[in-house]
Every structure is written in C-alpha cells, then in structure tokens.
Write an enzyme that holds these catalytic residues in place. Structure first.
Site, PDB file in Angstrom:
ATOM      1  N   GLN A  49     -38.841 -32.724  -1.522  1.00  0.00           N
ATOM      2  CA  GLN A  49     -40.015 -32.352  -0.733  1.00  0.00           C
ATOM      3  C   GLN A  49     -40.475 -33.561   0.078  1.00  0.00           C
ATOM      4  O   GLN A  49     -40.365 -34.687  -0.383  1.00  0.00           O
ATOM      5  CB  GLN A  49     -41.146 -31.876  -1.645  1.00  0.00           C
ATOM      6  CG  GLN A  49     -40.762 -30.729  -2.565  1.00  0.00           C
ATOM      7  CD  GLN A  49     -40.299 -29.491  -1.827  1.00  0.00           C
ATOM      8  OE1 GLN A  49     -40.879 -29.102  -0.820  1.00  0.00           O
ATOM      9  NE2 GLN A  49     -39.240 -28.874  -2.327  1.00  0.00           N
ATOM     10  N   GLY A  50     -40.977 -33.346   1.271  1.00  0.00           N
ATOM     11  CA  GLY A  50     -41.498 -34.441   2.075  1.00  0.00           C
ATOM     12  C   GLY A  50     -40.528 -34.927   3.138  1.00  0.00           C
ATOM     13  O   GLY A  50     -40.799 -35.901   3.819  1.00  0.00           O
ATOM     14  N   CYS A  51     -39.393 -34.246   3.271  1.00  0.00           N
ATOM     15  CA  CYS A  51     -38.418 -34.593   4.314  1.00  0.00           C
ATOM     16  C   CYS A  51     -38.446 -33.508   5.382  1.00  0.00           C
ATOM     17  O   CYS A  51     -38.506 -32.323   5.055  1.00  0.00           O
ATOM     18  CB  CYS A  51     -37.005 -34.667   3.736  1.00  0.00           C
ATOM     19  SG  CYS A  51     -36.768 -35.994   2.560  1.00  0.00           S
ATOM     20  N   GLU A  52     -38.398 -33.925   6.653  1.00  0.00           N
ATOM     21  CA  GLU A  52     -38.335 -32.943   7.731  1.00  0.00           C
ATOM     22  C   GLU A  52     -37.013 -32.190   7.683  1.00  0.00           C
ATOM     23  O   GLU A  52     -36.955 -30.999   7.933  1.00  0.00           O
ATOM     24  CB  GLU A  52     -38.493 -33.623   9.086  1.00  0.00           C
ATOM     25  CG  GLU A  52     -39.913 -34.000   9.401  1.00  0.00           C
ATOM     26  CD  GLU A  52     -40.073 -34.577  10.799  1.00  0.00           C
ATOM     27  OE1 GLU A  52     -39.134 -34.483  11.612  1.00  0.00           O
ATOM     28  OE2 GLU A  52     -41.151 -35.123  11.062  1.00  0.00           O
ATOM     29  N   SER A  53     -35.939 -32.912   7.383  1.00  0.00           N
ATOM     30  CA  SER A  53     -34.616 -32.297   7.261  1.00  0.00           C
ATOM     31  C   SER A  53     -34.427 -31.814   5.833  1.00  0.00           C
ATOM     32  O   SER A  53     -35.157 -32.215   4.928  1.00  0.00           O
ATOM     33  CB  SER A  53     -33.525 -33.317   7.587  1.00  0.00           C
ATOM     34  OG  SER A  53     -33.703 -33.841   8.872  1.00  0.00           O
TER      35      SER A  53
END
Length: 143
Positions: A49-53
């Site tokens: 969680q917390g990644c754009e990709s």
C-alpha cells in the site's frame, strides 16, 4: 552496517556510469533480473500500500537473515526495487531496521532522479518489509 556482495556490485556498476541515460539503462537491466512472481503471489495480501504503481512483496526467513522477492508493473520501478533488494537481502532484521534508504540511492547516484512519489513508494516497500519482519517476530508471518 555491512554491505551485501550484490549491493557492492550495484554500487560499482552505477558509480561507473557517467550520466543519467546510462544509469537509467542500467536500472532497467537490474529490473529485468528480478525473478517474476507467479499470479498466485500477485495477490492483494502481498500488495504494498502507498505505491502509485502496483508493487508486490514477499518475505522468506533463512535463519536470522531475510530474503525478499518483489515485482511491479512499472519497468523503472522494477529496477529500483531490484536495487533495494540488492541492499537488503540477507541482512538480519536489526540491520534492515537501520537502513537509510535515501542514502543508499544517493550512493548509487539515483537520489536526485527519484520523484517524490517514487521515493514515497520505495519507503512504503521498506516499511512493508519491516511489518513482515515484525509479524514474523510475533509468530504471525504471512507468506
């Protein structure tokens, strides 16, 4: 703090690159070396969680040391993840907790090319690694 052999190799390779274009090409080559995750491993429980990709992370313990496997749908990010794994794989949990991620990418000459979202994403991966270690210490590791 010890520097794993793969991290030393990465440091030498990136230090030899005179500019960003060469580093970017080398970065993608490192990403291509990641062992692909199976569809069964690319599940929500393994997603960071917390990644754009899309990024998936798995951890396996080998005695006191940890081995991580990861993948992403973004090619440049796969290279950054490969360099992160080069730095952390094989470390004991105590050293992993002390890792200075911005310093590692600065040593590689990549820090100034990391967008804020990529830096945040890599930090999210490191945080997830720490959570996996903590969960394992409590006997509740998820694989």
């Amino acid at each position: 703090m010890s520097l794993p052999a793969t991290a030393q190799t990465a440091l030498q390779a990136f230090s030899a690159c005179p500019g960003w274009e060469q580093r970017a090409r080398l970065l993608m080559q490192w990403g291509d070396q990641l062992v692909p995750l199976s569809d069964a491993e690319r599940i929500e429980a393994n997603r960071v969680q917390g990644c754009e990709s899309q990024v998936w992370l798995l951890a396996e313990r080998d005695g006191a040391h940890w081995q991580f496997r990861t993948s992403s749908d973004a090619r440049l990010l796969r290279g950054l993840l490969a360099l992160l794994l080069a730095r952390v794989n094989g470390l004991p949990a105590s050293e992993l907790a002390q890792l200075d991620l911005p310093d590692w990418f600065a040593q590689l000459g990549l820090a100034r090319h990391l967008s804020p979202s990529r830096s945040n994403g890599l930090q999210a991966v490191l945080t997830r690694m720490q959570h996996l270690l903590d969960a394992n210490d409590q006997g509740a590791a998820r694989h």
